[in-house]
Design a protein around this motif. Structure first.
Motif, PDB file in Angstrom:
ATOM      1  N   LEU A 195       0.868  -1.183   0.000  1.00  0.00           N
ATOM      2  CA  LEU A 195       0.000   0.000   0.000  1.00  0.00           C
ATOM      3  C   LEU A 195       0.895   1.220   0.000  1.00  0.00           C
ATOM      4  N   VAL A 196       0.685   2.101  -0.976  1.00  0.00           N
ATOM      5  CA  VAL A 196       1.473   3.333  -1.030  1.00  0.00           C
ATOM      6  C   VAL A 196       0.564   4.519  -1.329  1.00  0.00           C
ATOM      7  N   SER A 197       0.997   5.680  -0.884  1.00  0.00           N
ATOM      8  CA  SER A 197       0.207   6.887  -1.135  1.00  0.00           C
ATOM      9  C   SER A 197       0.697   7.639  -2.378  1.00  0.00           C
ATOM     10  N   ASP A 223       1.836   7.338  -6.729  1.00  0.00           N
ATOM     11  CA  ASP A 223       1.204   6.709  -7.892  1.00  0.00           C
ATOM     12  C   ASP A 223       2.079   5.681  -8.606  1.00  0.00           C
ATOM     13  N   ARG A 268     -10.075   2.862  11.140  1.00  0.00           N
ATOM     14  CA  ARG A 268      -9.203   3.025   9.973  1.00  0.00           C
ATOM     15  C   ARG A 268      -8.587   1.683   9.581  1.00  0.00           C
ATOM     16  N   THR A 292      -9.131  -0.234   6.039  1.00  0.00           N
ATOM     17  CA  THR A 292      -7.977  -0.643   5.241  1.00  0.00           C
ATOM     18  C   THR A 292      -8.063  -2.120   4.902  1.00  0.00           C
ATOM     19  N   ASN A 300      -1.842   5.174  -4.614  1.00  0.00           N
ATOM     20  CA  ASN A 300      -2.639   6.377  -4.336  1.00  0.00           C
ATOM     21  C   ASN A 300      -3.631   6.157  -3.193  1.00  0.00           C
ATOM     22  N   VAL A 301      -3.204   5.464  -2.149  1.00  0.00           N
ATOM     23  CA  VAL A 301      -4.089   5.194  -1.018  1.00  0.00           C
ATOM     24  C   VAL A 301      -4.419   6.497  -0.298  1.00  0.00           C
ATOM     25  N   ARG A 302      -5.700   6.670  -0.027  1.00  0.00           N
ATOM     26  CA  ARG A 302      -6.192   7.861   0.666  1.00  0.00           C
ATOM     27  C   ARG A 302      -7.188   7.436   1.733  1.00  0.00           C
ATOM     28  N   TYR A 303      -7.339   8.286   2.726  1.00  0.00           N
ATOM     29  CA  TYR A 303      -8.324   8.075   3.790  1.00  0.00           C
ATOM     30  C   TYR A 303      -9.199   9.305   3.893  1.00  0.00           C
ATOM     31  N   ALA A 338     -11.279   4.162   3.188  1.00  0.00           N
ATOM     32  CA  ALA A 338      -9.944   3.998   2.629  1.00  0.00           C
ATOM     33  C   ALA A 338     -10.153   3.646   1.159  1.00  0.00           C
ATOM     34  N   GLY A 370      -8.114   3.515  -3.027  1.00  0.00           N
ATOM     35  CA  GLY A 370      -6.929   3.613  -3.861  1.00  0.00           C
ATOM     36  C   GLY A 370      -7.159   2.849  -5.143  1.00  0.00           C
TER      37      GLY A 370
END
Length: 105
Positions: free
Chosen positions: A3-5, A7, A58, A62, A79-82, A96, A98
């Protein structure tokens, strides 16, 4: 499951975007916690019971997102977002989301 924030996955090549995946939960407050939290607002400081509640929510969101990505055969989610919002008095939604991707093997 990575999991990454960002791209991309450093050192890996994305071969296919499988689509947006999400996980969400609506978590309600506990009346006992509310009373103690109300007392805490008088003196100030962190309301740890709410911090713990949001952290657990959270984590659950996830996990649901990862489960959805795994069902698509994904290797990672980029592009993981919360996000969070109040859906009614005493309840909050945590989401969550992405993009599930396949990586070159």
């Amino acid at each position: 499951m990575k999991l990454v924030s960002i791209d991309y996955i450093p050192g890996s090549e994305i071969v296919e975007a499988l689509g947006i995946v999400k996980g969400q939960i609506v978590q309600s407050k506990n009346m006992g916690r509310d009373f103690m939290a109300g007392m805490k607002t008088i003196v100030g400081g962190e309301i740890t019971s709410y911090t713990d509640m949001i952290s657990l929510a959270r984590s659950m969101a996830t996990k649901r997102m990862v489960d959805e990505a795994e069902s698509l055969g994904a290797d990672a989610i980029i592009n993981v977002r919360y996000g969070s919002s109040s859906v009614m008095h005493g309840a909050a939604e945590i989401i969550a989301y992405g993009t599930a991707v396949k990586l070159k093997k």
